[in-house]
Design a protein around this motif. Sequence first.
Motif, short mmCIF file in Angstrom:
data_model
loop_
_atom_site.label_atom_id
_atom_site.label_comp_id
_atom_site.label_asym_id
_atom_site.label_seq_id
_atom_site.Cartn_x
_atom_site.Cartn_y
_atom_site.Cartn_z
N UNK A 136 0.84 -1.20 0.00
CA UNK A 136 0.00 0.00 0.00
C UNK A 136 0.87 1.25 0.00
N UNK A 137 0.35 2.32 -0.57
CA UNK A 137 1.07 3.59 -0.53
C UNK A 137 1.02 4.17 0.88
N UNK A 138 2.14 4.69 1.32
CA UNK A 138 2.24 5.28 2.64
C UNK A 138 2.02 6.77 2.54
N UNK A 139 1.00 7.30 3.19
CA UNK A 139 0.71 8.73 3.16
C UNK A 139 0.62 9.28 4.58
N UNK A 140 0.88 10.55 4.68
CA UNK A 140 0.75 11.26 5.95
C UNK A 140 -0.10 12.50 5.70
N UNK A 141 -1.28 12.54 6.31
CA UNK A 141 -2.26 13.58 6.01
C UNK A 141 -2.54 13.63 4.52
N UNK A 142 -2.54 12.44 3.89
CA UNK A 142 -2.85 12.26 2.47
C UNK A 142 -1.82 12.89 1.54
N UNK A 143 -0.58 13.00 2.01
CA UNK A 143 0.55 13.36 1.17
C UNK A 143 1.49 12.15 1.11
N UNK A 144 1.85 11.73 -0.09
CA UNK A 144 2.75 10.60 -0.24
C UNK A 144 4.09 10.90 0.42
N UNK A 145 4.62 9.91 1.15
CA UNK A 145 5.87 10.11 1.84
C UNK A 145 6.58 8.77 2.02
N UNK A 146 7.90 8.83 2.10
CA UNK A 146 8.71 7.64 2.40
C UNK A 146 9.07 7.58 3.88
N UNK A 147 8.66 8.57 4.65
CA UNK A 147 8.98 8.59 6.08
C UNK A 147 8.04 7.64 6.81
N UNK A 148 8.55 6.66 7.52
CA UNK A 148 7.66 5.76 8.25
C UNK A 148 6.95 6.48 9.39
N UNK A 149 5.65 6.27 9.51
CA UNK A 149 4.90 6.95 10.57
C UNK A 149 5.16 6.27 11.91
N UNK A 150 5.01 7.04 12.96
CA UNK A 150 5.14 6.54 14.32
C UNK A 150 4.01 7.13 15.16
N UNK A 151 3.48 6.35 16.06
CA UNK A 151 2.29 6.75 16.80
C UNK A 151 2.52 7.93 17.73
N UNK A 152 3.77 8.32 17.98
CA UNK A 152 4.00 9.46 18.88
C UNK A 152 3.40 10.74 18.33
N UNK A 153 3.18 10.79 17.00
CA UNK A 153 2.64 11.98 16.38
C UNK A 153 1.42 11.65 15.52
N UNK A 154 0.70 10.58 15.85
CA UNK A 154 -0.42 10.13 15.04
C UNK A 154 -1.66 10.00 15.90
#
Length: 299
Positions: free
Chosen positions: A148-166
């Motif tokens: 799956x494509x990884x997005x952050x606030x619906x912007x494509x990104x290669x940065x892995x998300x972490x729950x500290x800021x989610x």
Amino acid sequence: MKSRPQILSRLAGLTAIAALHGPLLGQTAPATPPAPAPAASREETIVLSPFEVHASEEEGYAAATTLAGNRLSADLRDVGSAISVVTAQMLRDLAATSNESLLQYTTNTEVGNIYGNMANAGSGNQLDETSRFVAPNMNTRVRGLAAADNTMDFFLTDIPWDSYNVDRVDMQRGPNAILFGLGSPAGIINAGTKQAGYRNRGSLELRYSRFGSLRTALDLNYVLRPQELAVRLNLLRNDEKFQQDPAYQLDERIVGALRYEPKFLNRGSAHTTFRAGYETGRIRSNRPRAVPPSDLLSP
């Protein structure tokens, strides 16, 4: 024959009745004042942006709205796509901090890391060991198709998300043309980042797990101007250890978020919001291998 005193007494009574009744016939009844109308309710109306989904509306594991269906805030029951929403409460209860620790529990998803549930050995689509070291969160599979494509606030990104800021994770399983080009045939995994809010609060997370892993996360929100300006700061230091020695992963990050709603622009039906965020960090690791070497002879 009636006596004179009786006649006089009756005449006096009739005269008294006539004297009382006469003025009443000439009077007009005063108009009855109308009943006061009930006071109108003056409760303040809160208008939410159609482009935002607020985690404060969620209770427990239940989420009512999402942006993953059509990029506008919509009720999940009105969206035709297959969408799963993981709330902040569910992330805490599962102790999930990334795709690696979350996708093994969610519907129709797989993750191929050391804590995952997919190896795919023996097929032509084995795990890419190299990509696992560079971006372990990207090694996923949805609906048995692809990553799956990884997005952050619906912007494509290669940065892995972490729950500290989610605050929440929206998993859209399958393609969706309304997402304006976002989304592989497998779908997207979107992390909704924490935003500044108009309430002073803070939290500190300390977590110790097996093999000596130590995780520290700080979340602070401060209101500079009530209902107008607020800032938020998130810090993370996650020192993860593994059964293999000397494998490790040290993740250090910092995030700042700002929310500004100028009162001079918010008059009448107009509403303006400025949001800004910045994240920086560094991940150093020597991750263990999970897939044995291939000799091309045994098959």
